[in-house]
Design a protein around this motif. Structure first.
Motif, PDB file in Angstrom:
ATOM      1  N   MET A   1       0.908  -1.102  -0.146  1.00  0.00           N
ATOM      2  CA  MET A   1      -0.037  -0.132   0.008  1.00  0.00           C
ATOM      3  C   MET A   1       1.199   1.324  -0.234  1.00  0.00           C
ATOM      4  O   MET A   1       2.126   1.316   0.859  1.00  0.00           O
ATOM      5  N   ILE A   2       0.534   2.299  -1.009  1.00  0.00           N
ATOM      6  CA  ILE A   2       1.430   3.386  -0.820  1.00  0.00           C
ATOM      7  C   ILE A   2       0.847   4.685   0.174  1.00  0.00           C
ATOM      8  O   ILE A   2      -0.865   4.414   0.341  1.00  0.00           O
ATOM      9  N   ARG A   3       1.407   5.307   1.274  1.00  0.00           N
ATOM     10  CA  ARG A   3       1.066   6.230   1.861  1.00  0.00           C
ATOM     11  C   ARG A   3       1.775   7.098   2.080  1.00  0.00           C
ATOM     12  O   ARG A   3       2.786   6.733   2.051  1.00  0.00           O
ATOM     13  N   LYS A   4       0.639   8.789   2.579  1.00  0.00           N
ATOM     14  CA  LYS A   4       1.569  10.091   2.164  1.00  0.00           C
ATOM     15  C   LYS A   4       1.844  10.303   3.789  1.00  0.00           C
ATOM     16  O   LYS A   4       0.898   9.501   4.758  1.00  0.00           O
ATOM     17  N   LYS A  32      10.052   3.664  10.957  1.00  0.00           N
ATOM     18  CA  LYS A  32      10.263   2.374   9.898  1.00  0.00           C
ATOM     19  C   LYS A  32      11.157   2.702   9.424  1.00  0.00           C
ATOM     20  O   LYS A  32      12.711   3.618   9.251  1.00  0.00           O
ATOM     21  N   SER A  33      12.072   1.460   8.702  1.00  0.00           N
ATOM     22  CA  SER A  33      13.111   1.315   8.848  1.00  0.00           C
ATOM     23  C   SER A  33      12.474   1.102   6.858  1.00  0.00           C
ATOM     24  O   SER A  33      12.243   0.377   6.638  1.00  0.00           O
ATOM     25  N   TYR A  34      13.895   2.238   6.160  1.00  0.00           N
ATOM     26  CA  TYR A  34      13.754   1.762   4.803  1.00  0.00           C
ATOM     27  C   TYR A  34      14.764   2.337   4.259  1.00  0.00           C
ATOM     28  O   TYR A  34      15.850   2.095   4.706  1.00  0.00           O
ATOM     29  N   LEU A  35      14.818   0.573   3.006  1.00  0.00           N
ATOM     30  CA  LEU A  35      15.972   0.513   2.244  1.00  0.00           C
ATOM     31  C   LEU A  35      16.635   1.631   0.734  1.00  0.00           C
ATOM     32  O   LEU A  35      14.680   2.142   0.249  1.00  0.00           O
ATOM     33  N   VAL A  61       5.362   6.808   0.734  1.00  0.00           N
ATOM     34  CA  VAL A  61       6.025   5.378   0.807  1.00  0.00           C
ATOM     35  C   VAL A  61       5.415   4.403   0.713  1.00  0.00           C
ATOM     36  O   VAL A  61       4.050   4.779   0.628  1.00  0.00           O
ATOM     37  N   TYR A  62       5.624   3.355   0.379  1.00  0.00           N
ATOM     38  CA  TYR A  62       5.389   1.841   0.102  1.00  0.00           C
ATOM     39  C   TYR A  62       5.224   1.436   1.995  1.00  0.00           C
ATOM     40  O   TYR A  62       6.644   1.125   2.619  1.00  0.00           O
ATOM     41  N   ASP A  63       4.438   0.958   1.860  1.00  0.00           N
ATOM     42  CA  ASP A  63       4.091   0.814   3.376  1.00  0.00           C
ATOM     43  C   ASP A  63       3.381  -1.015   3.397  1.00  0.00           C
ATOM     44  O   ASP A  63       2.089  -1.657   3.209  1.00  0.00           O
ATOM     45  N   LYS A  64       4.102  -2.075   3.445  1.00  0.00           N
ATOM     46  CA  LYS A  64       3.497  -3.383   3.841  1.00  0.00           C
ATOM     47  C   LYS A  64       3.841  -3.828   5.398  1.00  0.00           C
ATOM     48  O   LYS A  64       4.671  -3.645   5.827  1.00  0.00           O
ATOM     49  N   GLU A  65       2.589  -4.864   5.611  1.00  0.00           N
ATOM     50  CA  GLU A  65       2.562  -5.124   7.008  1.00  0.00           C
ATOM     51  C   GLU A  65       3.053  -6.331   7.475  1.00  0.00           C
ATOM     52  O   GLU A  65       4.125  -7.047   6.187  1.00  0.00           O
ATOM     53  N   ASN A  66       4.248  -5.950   8.301  1.00  0.00           N
ATOM     54  CA  ASN A  66       5.196  -6.782   8.901  1.00  0.00           C
ATOM     55  C   ASN A  66       6.681  -7.266   7.779  1.00  0.00           C
ATOM     56  O   ASN A  66       7.493  -7.903   8.179  1.00  0.00           O
ATOM     57  N   ALA A  67       6.087  -5.763   7.056  1.00  0.00           N
ATOM     58  CA  ALA A  67       7.500  -5.812   6.618  1.00  0.00           C
ATOM     59  C   ALA A  67       8.868  -5.208   7.342  1.00  0.00           C
ATOM     60  O   ALA A  67       8.838  -4.287   8.192  1.00  0.00           O
ATOM     61  N   GLY A  68       9.918  -5.765   7.692  1.00  0.00           N
ATOM     62  CA  GLY A  68      11.274  -5.101   8.278  1.00  0.00           C
ATOM     63  C   GLY A  68      11.859  -4.088   7.351  1.00  0.00           C
ATOM     64  O   GLY A  68      12.396  -3.344   8.100  1.00  0.00           O
ATOM     65  N   LEU A  69      11.486  -4.583   6.080  1.00  0.00           N
ATOM     66  CA  LEU A  69      12.754  -2.941   5.429  1.00  0.00           C
ATOM     67  C   LEU A  69      11.690  -2.792   4.429  1.00  0.00           C
ATOM     68  O   LEU A  69      10.877  -3.762   3.576  1.00  0.00           O
ATOM     69  N   ASN A  70      11.042  -1.407   3.829  1.00  0.00           N
ATOM     70  CA  ASN A  70       9.225  -0.693   3.313  1.00  0.00           C
ATOM     71  C   ASN A  70      11.028  -0.174   2.196  1.00  0.00           C
ATOM     72  O   ASN A  70      12.153   0.405   2.125  1.00  0.00           O
ATOM     73  N   ARG A  71      10.200   0.853   1.195  1.00  0.00           N
ATOM     74  CA  ARG A  71      11.295   1.677   0.853  1.00  0.00           C
ATOM     75  C   ARG A  71      10.049   2.831   0.535  1.00  0.00           C
ATOM     76  O   ARG A  71       8.858   3.017   0.748  1.00  0.00           O
ATOM     77  N   ILE A  72      10.877   3.638   0.071  1.00  0.00           N
ATOM     78  CA  ILE A  72      10.391   5.277  -0.073  1.00  0.00           C
ATOM     79  C   ILE A  72       9.990   5.576  -1.969  1.00  0.00           C
ATOM     80  O   ILE A  72      10.885   4.793  -2.434  1.00  0.00           O
ATOM     81  N   SER A  73       9.050   5.690  -2.017  1.00  0.00           N
ATOM     82  CA  SER A  73       8.720   5.935  -2.791  1.00  0.00           C
ATOM     83  C   SER A  73       9.265   7.683  -3.429  1.00  0.00           C
ATOM     84  O   SER A  73       9.457   8.000  -4.994  1.00  0.00           O
ATOM     85  N   GLU A  74       9.213   8.495  -2.835  1.00  0.00           N
ATOM     86  CA  GLU A  74       8.983  10.223  -3.001  1.00  0.00           C
ATOM     87  C   GLU A  74       9.957  11.014  -1.731  1.00  0.00           C
ATOM     88  O   GLU A  74       9.233  10.219  -0.556  1.00  0.00           O
ATOM     89  N   ALA A  75      10.820  11.390  -1.834  1.00  0.00           N
ATOM     90  CA  ALA A  75      10.824  12.194  -0.247  1.00  0.00           C
ATOM     91  C   ALA A  75      11.249  13.159  -0.717  1.00  0.00           C
ATOM     92  O   ALA A  75      12.185  13.821  -1.849  1.00  0.00           O
TER      93      ALA A  75
END
Length: 229
Positions: A1-4, A32-35, A61-75
């Motif tokens: 899921m994409i979240r702002k 959160k921790s992001y790669l 950001v991409y926010d996936k439940e129970n994911a140890g690392l998520n990713r950033i779409s835009e910063a």
């Protein structure tokens, strides 16, 4: 899921050749921790400046439940710092703040009140007329309230601690200074004697260690004590 969400950078570590893993305290999603791939590159394309301690960001950001690392779409920068990255004293206080917060909260911990307070703290730290010698004290006093272990009054910071480093002569004076800092917060221009200021800093950190059950020394403490001269 994409979240702002809005976020405050706490720390980053290197990952492989050009990437980092960054810890960001977000308002809506918590800690959160992001790669982030490809940011440790030379030249104009590098975005490492976005991930320095206490940088304020607007994120997609991409926010996936129970994911140890998520990713950033835009910063994007929420507010550019004018002084924190360029003045040693402010940079050191920023590192101190991130160390305190990193020890105080855990992955996915969410607290919008704490986030708003941290964002306010960053804004004050970047202002020219903020009195840096008492800034760490104000931060520790105010931050305790958002973490849920602030005493009912200033004297509680002394009475509710196992450690009692102040002499009988110092006690009323110290409590008086604590009351002023609680009242005036980051706008305070109070002048506290150096020796007492350092003792109060050490005591407040002991107070935190008691409540967080984390007695290890702060890496940034030596520098912060020097800045409080």
């Amino acid at each position: 899921m994409i979240r702002k969400t809005s976020g405050i950078v706490l720390s980053s570590i290197r990952y492989k050749d050009t990437s980092i893993i960054v810890k960001i305290f977000t308002r809506e999603l918590g800690l959160k921790s992001y790669l982030v791939n490809g940011v440790r590159t030379m030249g104009k394309g590098s975005k490492m400046a976005l991930y320095q301690p206490l940088t304020l960001l607007d994120l997609v950001v991409y926010d996936k439940e129970n994911a140890g690392l998520n990713r950033i779409s835009e910063a994007k920068l929420r507010q550019a710092h004018q002084r924190i990255p360029f003045e040693f004293s402010r940079t050191s206080i920023a590192l101190f703040i991130t160390e305190v917060i990193s020890r105080s909260i855990y992955e996915n911990y969410q607290n919008e009140g704490l986030f708003d307070f941290l964002q306010e703290s960053v804004v004050f730290l970047d202002q020219q007329d903020t009195k840096l010698s008492v800034f760490p004290l104000v931060f520790l006093i105010e931050n305790a309230a958002f973490l849920g272990f602030s005493p009912e009054d200033a004297g509680g910071f002394i009475a509710e601690s196992k450690n009692q480093p102040f002499s009988q002569a110092e006690l009323p004076v110290t409590i008086s200074y604590l009351r002023v800092l609680q009242s005036e917060k980051y706008r305070s221009q109070v002048k506290i004697p150096i020796a007492l200021r350092r003792k109060l800093l050490d005591h407040l950190l002991d107070f935190y260690a008691e409540h967080l059950d984390n007695p290890s020394l702060f890496k940034s403490l030596t520098v912060i004590r020097q800045l409080m001269e």
